[in-house]
Design a protein around this motif. Structure first.
Motif, short mmCIF file in Angstrom:
data_model
loop_
_atom_site.label_atom_id
_atom_site.label_comp_id
_atom_site.label_asym_id
_atom_site.label_seq_id
_atom_site.Cartn_x
_atom_site.Cartn_y
_atom_site.Cartn_z
N GLN A 160 0.84 -1.19 0.00
CA GLN A 160 0.00 0.00 0.00
C GLN A 160 0.88 1.25 0.00
O GLN A 160 1.80 1.38 0.81
CB GLN A 160 -0.93 0.00 1.22
N ILE A 161 0.60 2.20 -0.90
CA ILE A 161 1.42 3.41 -1.00
C ILE A 161 0.62 4.69 -0.71
O ILE A 161 1.19 5.77 -0.66
CB ILE A 161 2.09 3.52 -2.39
N SER A 162 -0.67 4.56 -0.54
CA SER A 162 -1.51 5.68 -0.10
C SER A 162 -2.81 5.08 0.41
O SER A 162 -2.97 3.85 0.45
CB SER A 162 -1.76 6.67 -1.24
N GLU A 163 -3.76 5.92 0.77
CA GLU A 163 -5.00 5.41 1.35
C GLU A 163 -5.73 4.46 0.41
O GLU A 163 -6.33 3.48 0.85
CB GLU A 163 -5.93 6.58 1.72
N ASP A 164 -5.66 4.74 -0.88
CA ASP A 164 -6.44 3.92 -1.81
C ASP A 164 -5.62 3.43 -2.98
O ASP A 164 -6.18 3.08 -4.04
CB ASP A 164 -7.66 4.70 -2.31
N ARG A 165 -4.27 3.39 -2.85
CA ARG A 165 -3.43 2.95 -3.96
C ARG A 165 -2.45 1.88 -3.50
O ARG A 165 -1.92 1.93 -2.38
CB ARG A 165 -2.66 4.12 -4.57
#
Length: 415
Positions: free
Chosen positions: A323-328
């Motif tokens: 995971q690299i951001s909240e939704d990516r």
């Protein structure tokens, strides 16, 4: 066509089974484990070689000037590093480089026939071709370029090919040889620049980079011209920052490692505008994972993106979903058989795996491979104690077995 004298190249390079490890030992003994020039005669006395063999390292591998043995990157690697396959490959590069100094009793290019062989026969279209090392190829070339009787030519051929065996470049079942230059290109260019300057050449950055073309160093490395040039600029800057050839004079009182970090391939440029590719956001660390075959390729990124979406950005080896951001989430599409030269693999889903960045790097370097066992694909790892070794991978798309077998054999070396 100029014919070259064989010199002492017909002597036995096996060195009683020790191979190029003996050269490593000889350098340490001859220089007395110090990074300081030493008289040629004293080097020969201290080297530990008997009289029949003492000329081989001096004449073909080391550099001497005005009666003194020079300190350069090859000497540094022998004194400051334990013996390894990388040292052997650097030694072979030194032989092919054919810069061994100037002065009385010095033949500046003692194995020019070997240099010509690599540039004219072994290297083709960006890679070394294994067929060039066969008797059918080597014998007529040596006959054409060496002024020697048949028995001497045969000895030279056997000794020369034995060096490739010591470097684990030959024999190979593939039509091309994996030079693994990304592991030793930095030391090789440092060595080439050291000897260029020792021979009186200019030391400015532009002159050093120009050697890639003027001396065809990329052919001696077994890589494409583009790959060598992509590394040369940054490495020339690094070479200057550590003092160039002067770095060894400073090292006499305080030795510091000068081996450069792994080369950093150029980042890929997306071909289609208006698409938010994750690769555009890659850090330097991720860019460093790119190998030469994917620098020079032109690929359709939609196929890679679709496969990553198919596996929900989950690594097929370890199950990681990064995971690299909240939704990516982030994953990488690894080509099994490289797309660029010399591999020319197909750009299709059956030639791809979805992997996390760590396992993509290990797969590209051959630490991880896959092998078909029955109807399953099993991971083979060269890393000691790796829990992935022997693990089956779960696939919901088909793989091209030709590509799988190619990758497995390409990285078949034990080291």
């Amino acid at each position: 066509m100029v014919k070259h004298a064989p010199g002492s190249f017909s002597k036995n390079f096996a060195w009683h089974g020790t191979g190029l490890r003996k050269l490593h030992i000889v350098i340490r003994a001859g220089f007395q484990d110090t990074l300081a020039t030493v008289p040629r005669d004293r080097f020969r006395e201290d080297s530990g070689l008997d009289a029949s063999l003492s000329l081989i390292p001096v004449n073909f591998f080391l550099h001497n000037k005005a009666g003194r043995m020079s300190v350069d990157e090859l000497v540094f690697q022998a004194i400051e590093r334990p013996h390894s396959i990388r040292f052997d490959r650097l030694a072979l590069f030194a032989l092919h480089l054919n810069r061994v100094g100037t002065g009385q009793r010095v033949v500046s290019r003692p194995a020019m026939w070997a240099n010509e062989f690599v540039r004219e026969r072994l290297w083709q279209s960006g890679v070394w071709r294994s067929s060039a090392l066969s008797d059918a190829s080597l014998d007529p070339f040596i006959t054409d370029r060496m002024d020697a009787q048949l028995d001497v030519r045969v000895k030279c051929r056997n000794n020369y090919r034995h060096l490739y065996e010591l470097c684990e470049f030959w024999p190979t079942s593939l039509p091309v040889i994996n030079a693994q230059a990304e592991q030793w290109i930095a030391s090789a260019l440092f060595l080439a620049w050291d000897r260029h300057i020792l021979d009186g050449g200019p030391s400015d950055r532009a002159s050093l980079v120009d050697l890639i073309d003027s001396d065809e160093l990329y052919k001696l490395l077994g890589v494409t011209r583009g790959f060598a040039l992509a590394q040369a600029g940054d490495l020339a800057d690094l070479y200057g920052s550590v003092g160039g050839i002067e770095r060894f004079r400073e090292a006499k009182t305080a030795l510091t490692p000068t081996t450069p970090p792994p080369p950093k391939p150029a980042p890929e440029i997306p071909e289609e505008e208006g698409l938010e590719w994750l690769e555009q956001e890659e850090s330097d660390e991720v860019v460093e994972r790119r190998t030469v075959e994917r620098q020079e390729q032109k690929r359709n990124r939609k196929k890679a993106a679709a496969l990553k979406q198919h596996y929900d950005n989950t690594c097929q080896f370890c199950g990681t979903k990064l995971q690299i951001s909240e939704d990516r989430y982030y994953s990488e599409a690894a080509h099994i058989k490289g797309l660029g030269e010399p591999h020319s693999g197909p750009d299709k889903a059956s030639n791809m795996l979805v992997l996390c960045p760590n396992h993509h790097l290990q797969f590209d370097r051959g630490i991880l491979r896959i092998k078909k066992v029955g109807g399953d694909y099993v991971i083979r790892s060269k890393a000691m104690g790796d829990p992935l070794n022997g693990q089956k991978i779960t696939l919901t798309h088909s793989l091209d077995d030709v590509c799988v077998n190619y990758h497995y054999r390409w990285f078949g070396s034990k080291r």
